[in-house]
Design an enzyme around this catalytic site. Structure first.
Site, mmCIF file in Angstrom:
data_model
loop_
_atom_site.group_PDB
_atom_site.id
_atom_site.type_symbol
_atom_site.label_atom_id
_atom_site.label_comp_id
_atom_site.label_asym_id
_atom_site.label_seq_id
_atom_site.Cartn_x
_atom_site.Cartn_y
_atom_site.Cartn_z
ATOM 1 N N HIS A 163 0.818 -1.217 0.043
ATOM 2 C CA HIS A 163 -0.100 -0.159 -0.053
ATOM 3 C C HIS A 163 0.963 1.282 0.130
ATOM 4 C CE1 HIS A 163 -4.136 -1.806 0.690
ATOM 5 N NE2 HIS A 163 -3.454 -2.709 0.880
ATOM 6 N N ASP A 377 3.524 9.311 -0.658
ATOM 7 C CA ASP A 377 2.204 8.797 -0.349
ATOM 8 C C ASP A 377 2.061 7.661 -1.184
ATOM 9 O OD1 ASP A 377 0.130 8.260 1.193
ATOM 10 O OD2 ASP A 377 -0.678 10.208 1.093
#
Ligand code: ADQ
Length: 751
Positions: A163, A377
C-alpha cells in the site's frame, strides 16, 4: 478447523473492539476501503477468511464471524507490538520507503521479531487455506509472509499488495536485511504496487541485489537447487475508494445540509480550505501550514475571508517521530492563530481526532479547496474521496505530485510541496479559480474516480492472480490421510497389523531418529530402544520377512548406531546410500545408477562442501557434515543471529545449483548431488524383495514421501502429531516398540 478459498492476510483485522457499559466486548467493522473492497470479492467465493491482529496486545480472541467473513485473530505480545509494529515496520520500513523524510532507525532485535511475527501470520494463513486456495497478503508489515506461506503450502496461489511506495534502489539498498525482504516478497505469484514507478523500483532492486532477470514485469526466480524456476509478476494496481458509497452519502440531503451548517459554524467565510490526514510526517502538514502562514503574513489571504480546516487523525503516538510531529504542528497552529486569527474565530481550525464518514463527506462538500501536500504517499485516498464527494462538480483539488494519486488525477493542480513558493501560488490559484474552470477540471477528475473504484481494483488484482494459473507443482500439495491430532483406534491398528502379518511376503521398514530412537538435542547421543532393535532382528530372521532401516543419517553412522545383522538392509542419506543386500533380495532390481555417484557428482559434492565450510567459518558454531552423496550445513549450534544468517547464505548459494536437490529443514540445509527420497528407496526395496505388502514407520516430513506411496495392502504408521499421509498413528518411540513386538508375535502365530 474449517478452510477457505480466499484468505486475506493483513496486519489488522477489519474490526475494532468496542467495550460496552456492562464490560462486554463487541466487534465493530472498521469501514476502511480495503474492507469494502474485500466484501465485494468475498461475496463471489464460497468462503472467505481474514487473518490479522485484533489491535490489542496479549492473547488473541477465538476466531469469529463478521460480515460473512471468518476472522482469525493473530496474537501479539506488548513486546512484539513494540519491536515488530512500532519498531521494524514503522521505525525502519515506513521512513525508508517514504524517501527517508524521517531518519529510519534499525535494531537487529526488531528484525528478529519482525521475522517471528511474519512466521506466525504465515502459519495462521497456511492453516486456514483450502487446497489450491488464493491468499492475498497486504502491506509492508508482512513482506516475509509470501515466501513463508509458500514453504508451508506450495499448492496455494499467493498475491501481495504494497500500500505504500516502494523506494528507489539507492534507498532500498540501505535497508539491512534487504535481500531477505526481497526474497520474502518473491514468494508471491503476483506483487502489486500503487504506481508503475514503485513496480519499476522493485524490479530494479530484484535485478541489482538478487541478480534475477526480468522481462517487462515478469521476474524469473530460479528455484532453490533443482526446484523449477517460477515467474513472479510485479506491476501497478492503483487502489481506489468505494465510490458508490461516497457518492450516495454526498447526495444525501442531510449531508448537504450539514455541509451548509459547517460553513456557518466556521463563520461563513468566503473560502473554506481543507486538509485531512493521518498525523504523519509523510503528509506534508508542516509544509502546508508554512505556506498558509506565509500567505497570511504576506497579506495575500485575509483571515476574515478564508479559513484553513486541518483534520489530523491521531496516529502511531508511541513512535518518537510522531510525538515530535504533533508537538510541532500544534505549536505552529497556535502561533499562526495567535498572529492572525480575527477575534472570535481561528485562522486555522485544527482538530486532532477522527470523524465518521458522514461528517467527513459533509466537510468535503463544504470545502472550496482540498490540500493534499504529501511529501511521499502510496496513493492518498483523501484526494479521491474529495472528488467522489462533489457531484456538484465544484471545488478544487491541490495535489502533490509525490502522491500516487497524481498519476491518475492529472486535472488537479499538481504541486511540488517542497517548494513553498510554488505551493503558495497553487493555493492562490485554487482560491481564485472561476466556477466554469472548476467544473471542467472536476468533471475530468470525476471520470477517473467513478470509473475506477476499489471493487474494480480488487477484482483486477485477483483476476490477474487467477490468470497466472495454478502454481507450478499442484502435486506438491501434501497428501493428508490423517489430519493433525486424528487417528484410528488401537483396535483398528491391531486388526490392520493382524492382516499384514498374515500376508505371505512382507517388508518391514522404519526410520531411525524419532521412531526407534527418541529425539535428543545432541544428535550424536541418539540411541534406539534395544527392545525395538531386537524385535527387528528377529523379524529379519523370520521366513518371508525382510527388514530395512531408512534414515537421513549417513549409512556408516546408521550402521554404527544400530549394529544390525546382514539380514537387515540399511538405507542412508534419505535413500542415496544403500548397504549390502541379503541373499533373498534381488540386487538387479535396484536402480544402481540413481544411487551411485559418478566423478562429476563427486567433484560437485566437493565444491559444495568447500562453499558450505566457508559459510560455516563466517558463522561460528555452524557445522558441515559430509555424507557420501550430500553435504549438510547444521546451524543449530551457531551463535546468535549466525543461525539465521548462515541458513540465508546457504539458501542464496543453493539458487546457483540447478542440479542439486536442496532440502531446507529445521536448522539444517542438505545439498544432495544424487536425487533420491525415502519413498523411492522403499518402493525399490519392496520390488527387490518381491513383497506383497510393506509397513513403514516414520515421524518427519522426509517420511511423507514413503507414506505417499502406500498401496491398498501396505501400512503406514506416523509417530507423533501433524498432518500425514500415513494411515495409522502412534504417539512415541515406546509405542513403536510395542507395534514391532506385536507384529513379531503375530508372525510367529502367537497372536
Ligand atoms: P494512509 O496513509 O492511512 O493509507 P490515505 O490514503 O490518505 O492514507 O487514507 C486515509 C483514510 O483515512 C482516508 O479514507 C481518510 O478519509 C481517512 N481519514 C483521515 N483522517 C480522518 C479523520 N480525522 N476522521 C476520519 N477519517 C479520516 C495507506 C497509504 C496510502 C494509501 C492507503 C490505501 O499510506 O498512500 O492510499 O494506504 O492503500
Amino acid at each position: 478447523m474449517p478452510t477457505h478459498d480466499l484468505v486475506v492476510v493483513a496486519n489488522r483485522l477489519p474490526v475494532d473492539a468496542h467495550t460496552e457499559p456492562d464490560g462486554s466486548v463487541r466487534w465493530v467493522t472498521s469501514p476502511g476501503g480495503l474492507v469494502t473492497a474485500m466484501e465485494s470479492v468475498m461475496r463471489g467465493v464460497d468462503s472467505g477468511a481474514w487473518v490479522g491482529w485484533a489491535g490489542s496486545p496479549g492473547e488473541a480472541p477465538e476466531p469469529f464471524e463478521a460480515d460473512g467473513m471468518q476472522l482469525y485473530p493473530v496474537d501479539l505480545s506488548a513486546e512484539e507490538v513494540r519491536a515488530y509494529y512500532e519498531g521494524f515496520s514503522n521505525g525502519t520500513l515506513w521512513p525508508l520507503y517514504h524517501d527517508v523524510i524521517a531518519d529510519p532507525v534499525f535494531h537487529r532485535t526488531w528484525w528478529d521479531t519482525y521475522r517471528e511475527v511474519n512466521e506466525r501470520f504465515a502459519t495462521a494463513a497456511a492453516q486456514v487455506a483450502s487446497p489450491g486456495a488464493t491468499v492475498w497478503v497486504h502491506d509492508y508489515q508482512l513482506q516475509l509472509v509470501p515466501t513463508m506461506i509458500r514453504t508451508q503450502r506450495p499448492d496455494l496461489r499467493i498475491g501481495f499488495f504494497n500500500h505504500i511506495p516502494f523506494p528507489p534502489f539507492e534507498l532500498f539498498a540501505q535497508l539491512p536485511k534487504r535481500n531477505q525482504v526481497l526474497r520474502g516478497l518473491l514468494g508471491a505469484d503476483l506483487v502489486g504496487f500503487q504506481r508503475e514507478r514503485d513496480a519499476l523500483n522493485f524490479l530494479t532492486c530484484v535485478r541489482q541485489l538478487l541478480g534475477h532477470a526480468h522481462s517487462h514485469h515478469d521476474i524469473t526466480v530460479p528455484g532453490i537447487g533443482s526446484e523449477p524456476a517460477r515467474t513472479v509478476t510485479a506491476r501497478a494496481f492503483p487502489i481506489s475508494i468505494d465510490t458508490q458509497a461516497v457518492s450516495a452519502l454526498a447526495e444525501d440531503p442531510e449531508v448537504i445540509e450539514r455541509a451548509r451548517e459547517l460553513r456557518r459554524e466556521l463563520g461563513d467565510p468566503k473560502k473554506v480550505v481543507v486538509g485531512v490526514d493521518r498525523l504523519d510526517y509523510t503528509k506534508g502538514i508542516r509544509h502546508r501550514l508554512k505556506a498558509w502562514g506565509e500567505l497570511l503574513n504576506d497579506g495575500a489571504i485575509d483571515p476574515h475571508d478564508a479559513i484553513l480546516v486541518q483534520v489530523a487523525t491521531p496516529s502511531r503516538e508511541r513512535v518518537d517521530a510522531y510525538r515530535q510531529l504533533r508537538d510541532e504542528v500544534e505549536l505552529t497552529v497556535g502561533r499562526i492563530n495567535g498572529d492572525f486569527a480575527p477575534i472570535g474565530r481561528p485562522a486555522i481550525s485544527y482538530m486532532h481526532r477522527s470523524f465518521d464518514r458522514r461528517e467527513m463527506t459533509a466537510l468535503y462538500r463544504a470545502a472550496d479547496v482540498v490540500l493534499v501536500t504529501a511529501l511521499r504517499d502510496g496513493m492518498n485516498l483523501v484526494a479521491k474521496e474529495y472528488v467522489a464527494s462533489r457531484p456538484d462538480e465544484q471545488g478544487v483539488l491541490v495535489l502533490s505530485e509525490f502522491a500516487g494519486a497524481a498519476d491518475e488525477l492529472r486535472a488537479a493542480i499538481l504541486v511540488n510541496p517542497h517548494d513553498i513558493d510554488e505551493l503558495k501560488t497553487a493555493i492562490l490559484h485554487a482560491l481564485a479559480m472561476p466556477e466554469d474552470e472548476q467544473r471542467t477540471a472536476m468533471q475530468s477528475l470525476r471520470r477517473q474516480v467513478l470509473d475506477n473504484d476499489v471493487q474494480g481494483w480488487a477484482r483486477s488484482f485477483l483476476g490477474e492472480l487467477e490468470a497466472k494459473g495454478r502454481p507450478d507443482e499442484p502435486a506438491a500439495a501434501p497428501l493428508v490421510r490423517l489430519a493433525q491430532g486424528s487417528a484410528p483406534s488401537a483396535e483398528e491398528l491391531d486388526a490392520a497389523l493382524t492382516a499384514f502379518a498374515s500376508t505371505p511376503r512382507i517388508l518391514v521398514a522404519s526410520d531411525f531418529d524419532g521412531v526407534l530412537a527418541p529425539i535428543v538435542a545432541d544428535r550424536d547421543a541418539a540411541a534406539a530402544d534395544p527392545q525395538a532393535l531386537s524385535a527387528l532382528r528377529e523379524l529379519a530372521e523370520s521366513e518371508g520377512v525382510n527388514v530395512a532401516l531408512v534414515s537421513g543419517r549417513a549409512l556408516e553412522d546408521l550402521d554404527a548406531r544400530t549394529g544390525m545383522p546382514l539380514s537387515v538392509v540399511l538405507v542412508g542419506s534419505h535413500g542415496a546410500e544403500v548397504g549390502a543386500l541379503p541373499h533373498d533380495m534381488d540386487a538387479g532390481t535396484l536402480d544402481g545408477d540413481a544411487l551411485r555417484m559418478d566423478e562429476d557428482d563427486q567433484r560437485l559434492l566437493e565444491s559444495i562442501t568447500a562453499t558450505l565450510e566457508q559459510i560455516a567459518t563466517k558463522h561460528p558454531g555452524a557445522e558441515v557434515e559430509v555424507k557420501p552423496a550430500s553435504a549438510v550445513l547444521h546451524t543449530r549450534r551457531a551463535r546468535g543471529r549466525g543461525r539465521i544468517n548462515a541458513t540465508e547464505a546457504a539458501l542464496e548459494y543453493a539458487r546457483s545449483l540447478p542440479d542439486v536437490k536442496v532440502t531446507p529443514g529445521k536448522e539444517v540445509v542438505e545439498f544432495s548431488v544424487v536425487d533420491s527420497s525415502k519413498g523411492e528407496a522403499i518402493a525399490t526395496l519392496a520390488r527387490a524383495c518381491a513383497a506383497d505388502a510393506w509397513l513403514y514407520l516414520g515421524d518427519d516430513v522426509t517420511d511423507e514421501s514413503a507414506f505417499g506411496r502406500l498401496g491398498d495392502h501396505d501400512l503406514g504408521i506416523k509417530v507423533g502429531a501433524g498432518d500425514t499421509a500415513a494411515t495409522f498413528r502412534v504417539d512415541s518411540p515406546e509405542e513403536v516398540t510395542g507395534v514391532l513386538e506385536r507384529l513379531l508375535a503375530l508372525r510367529r502365530g502367537e497372536g
